[in-house]
Design an enzyme around this catalytic site. Structure first.
Site, PDB file in Angstrom:
ATOM      1  N   HIS A 231       0.069   3.459  -0.212  1.00  0.00           N
ATOM      2  CA  HIS A 231       1.539   3.303  -0.137  1.00  0.00           C
ATOM      3  C   HIS A 231       2.167   4.116   1.226  1.00  0.00           C
ATOM      4  O   HIS A 231       3.200   4.592   1.182  1.00  0.00           O
ATOM      5  CB  HIS A 231       2.255   3.842  -1.442  1.00  0.00           C
ATOM      6  CG  HIS A 231       1.787   3.040  -2.545  1.00  0.00           C
ATOM      7  ND1 HIS A 231       2.175   3.568  -3.980  1.00  0.00           N
ATOM      8  CD2 HIS A 231       1.311   1.962  -2.859  1.00  0.00           C
ATOM      9  CE1 HIS A 231       1.879   2.538  -4.794  1.00  0.00           C
ATOM     10  NE2 HIS A 231       1.161   1.611  -4.070  1.00  0.00           N
ATOM     11  N   GLU A 261      -3.441  -7.444  -0.063  1.00  0.00           N
ATOM     12  CA  GLU A 261      -3.789  -6.564   0.431  1.00  0.00           C
ATOM     13  C   GLU A 261      -5.173  -6.657   1.157  1.00  0.00           C
ATOM     14  O   GLU A 261      -6.039  -7.224   0.268  1.00  0.00           O
ATOM     15  CB  GLU A 261      -3.550  -5.232  -0.208  1.00  0.00           C
ATOM     16  CG  GLU A 261      -2.226  -4.992  -0.847  1.00  0.00           C
ATOM     17  CD  GLU A 261      -2.135  -3.743  -1.600  1.00  0.00           C
ATOM     18  OE1 GLU A 261      -3.284  -3.127  -1.860  1.00  0.00           O
ATOM     19  OE2 GLU A 261      -1.100  -3.860  -2.647  1.00  0.00           O
ATOM     20  N   GLU A 357      -7.810  -4.853  -7.314  1.00  0.00           N
ATOM     21  CA  GLU A 357      -7.505  -4.148  -6.082  1.00  0.00           C
ATOM     22  C   GLU A 357      -8.484  -2.789  -5.900  1.00  0.00           C
ATOM     23  O   GLU A 357      -7.836  -1.658  -5.818  1.00  0.00           O
ATOM     24  CB  GLU A 357      -6.031  -3.847  -5.895  1.00  0.00           C
ATOM     25  CG  GLU A 357      -5.393  -3.071  -6.942  1.00  0.00           C
ATOM     26  CD  GLU A 357      -3.988  -3.146  -6.715  1.00  0.00           C
ATOM     27  OE1 GLU A 357      -3.605  -2.343  -5.390  1.00  0.00           O
ATOM     28  OE2 GLU A 357      -2.945  -3.448  -7.531  1.00  0.00           O
TER      29      GLU A 357
END
Length: 408
Positions: A231, A261, A357
């Protein structure tokens, strides 16, 4: 001069909301079932995600409290006078506006909608202590009961309308990803590259959802050292040949978050970088295979942990392997009951939407330094899972040839 404490502002016509009337009625039916089981007279939602989920209205707080009050017969949002008629236009049910001519008007407006309710459901994970104290003072005979976990659980299985919106969001994220890839060049900055992706996504959202509010879509494009956190915000760092890159696109459609991503390299990665990248891709591919109905979140983590442990990299893993999708963003919402973590034992079932992820981070100063992360969105079906992310991953696709920034 005496001024109104609260009022209605029905200015203009009702807007086209992201979901049908039948979908909002389905949600209200589920909430009223929770009320019935808990013997509640009403529910007071205060969070952005539950207000939006229930009514379609996504508020902008700016320091002011908002709400949605659900009773056995009504659904009413509570908004500040500064917003005019927009909250009414974008609420499935009714809307009540409180003014700021005197303190306490928010709670007065809420109290008027509760209609003498004695048992009231609230969100303990959002209701702050100041508003809680004001409510208890205004409603001394009422009992507040936490409904946040039950409502979160009701949100876990998505409707067909929600899944269709999420599919569209994933397609928009792919478009942003390709725009970012095209903008990558030595000398280009993270912020300049990110802007190309955001603009491409906003144009596509407008095309697909012409009645939606255009807000909150963003990109995190990280390079070099900045890839160490999932982040990390944008910087003005300029790209250099050999950089590890992290592409992150986040289209927002009516409060619904989707994401893409990917790890990339500008030019050929070193052998060590390639080794770490390929290992993380291996974990990602196995994770995609494990998403299926009947799988337990914690058990998925256990198997993927083994892959990292065998490679001596488990200590480099930085967060859980995935999470639910729906009404959430980087500043609101979370369906914590559906996360791929060791302490979550939720069983996957059809209609749930979850990411895969995996990420590892190699610290600066070590060979192969950087953050490696892939991210796909999967819709759990009766037979397995449908991967709605289309942008390819891995070294065969995401090594970007070095080219210099073209100056106009």
């Amino acid at each position: 001069m005496k001024r109104q404490q609260f009022l209605q502002i029905q200015n203009g016509e009702k807007a086209v909301l992201p979901f049908s009337a039948e979908e909002y009625e389905r949600r209200l039916t589920a909430i009223r079932s929770i009320m019935e089981r808990g013997e509640l007279d009403a529910v007071l939602f205060t969070s952005m995600h539950n207000v939006a989920y229930t009514s379609g209205f996504l508020y902008c707080s700016f320091g002011r409290p908002y709400a949605c009050v659900v009773t056995v017969s009504d659904c009413t949002t509570v908004s500040a006078n500064i917003d005019g008629g927009q909250p009414w236009r974008r609420s499935f049910g009714d809307n009540l506006v409180y003014t700021d001519w005197e303190r306490g008007n928010y709670v007065r407006a809420v109290k008027s909608l509760l209609k003498g309710a004695r048992r009231i459901g609230v969100e303990y994970d959002h209701l702050n202590l100041a508003v809680k104290a004001e409510l208890e003072a205004a409603l001394p005979d009422a009992v507040l009961s936490d409904v946040a976990p039950a409502v979160m659980e009701a949100r876990l299985v998505k409707s067909e309308e929600e899944i269709e919106l999420i599919r569209s969001g994933a397609a928009v994220a792919d478009i942003g990803g390709y725009a970012i890839r095209d903008a990558i060049a030595a000398g280009a900055t993270e912020i300049d590259i990110a802007q190309a992706g955001r603009e491409a996504m906003e144009r596509e959202i407008v095309r697909r959802f012409p009645h939606s509010e255009v807000r909150d879509t963003w990109v995190w494009f990280q390079s070099g050292l900045n890839t160490d956190g999932a982040h990390n915000p944008l910087t003005t760092r300029a790209l250099c040949p050999g950089d590890i890159l992290s592409l992150n696109t986040f289209p927002m459609i009516s409060g619904y978050y989707t994401a893409l991503e990917r790890t990339l390299f500008l030019g050929e990665p070193s052998d060590t970088h390639l080794k770490y990248w390929e290992l993380n891709v291996k974990v990602h591919e196995r994770g995609l295979e494990l998403i299926r109905p009947g799988a337990k979140c914690s058990e998925i983590c256990t198997e993927l942990n083994t892959l990292y442990e065998d490679a001596g990299l488990l200590h480099r893993r930085t967060f859980g392997y995935g999470h639910s999708f729906g009404v959430l963003s980087h500043y609101y919402g979370r369906e914590a009951g559906l996360e791929l973590r060791e302490d979550i034992d939720t069983i996957l079932e059809p209609g749930m939407v979850i990411s895969m992820e995996p990420m590892i981070m190699i610290p600066e100063g070590e060979a192969g330094a950087g953050g490696y992360r892939e991210h796909d969105i999967l819709v759990v079906t009766g037979e397995g899972a449908d991967n709605v992310t289309g942008f390819p991953f891995g070294p065969n696709h995401n090594i970007v040839p070095v080219q210099k920034l073209k100056v106009a």
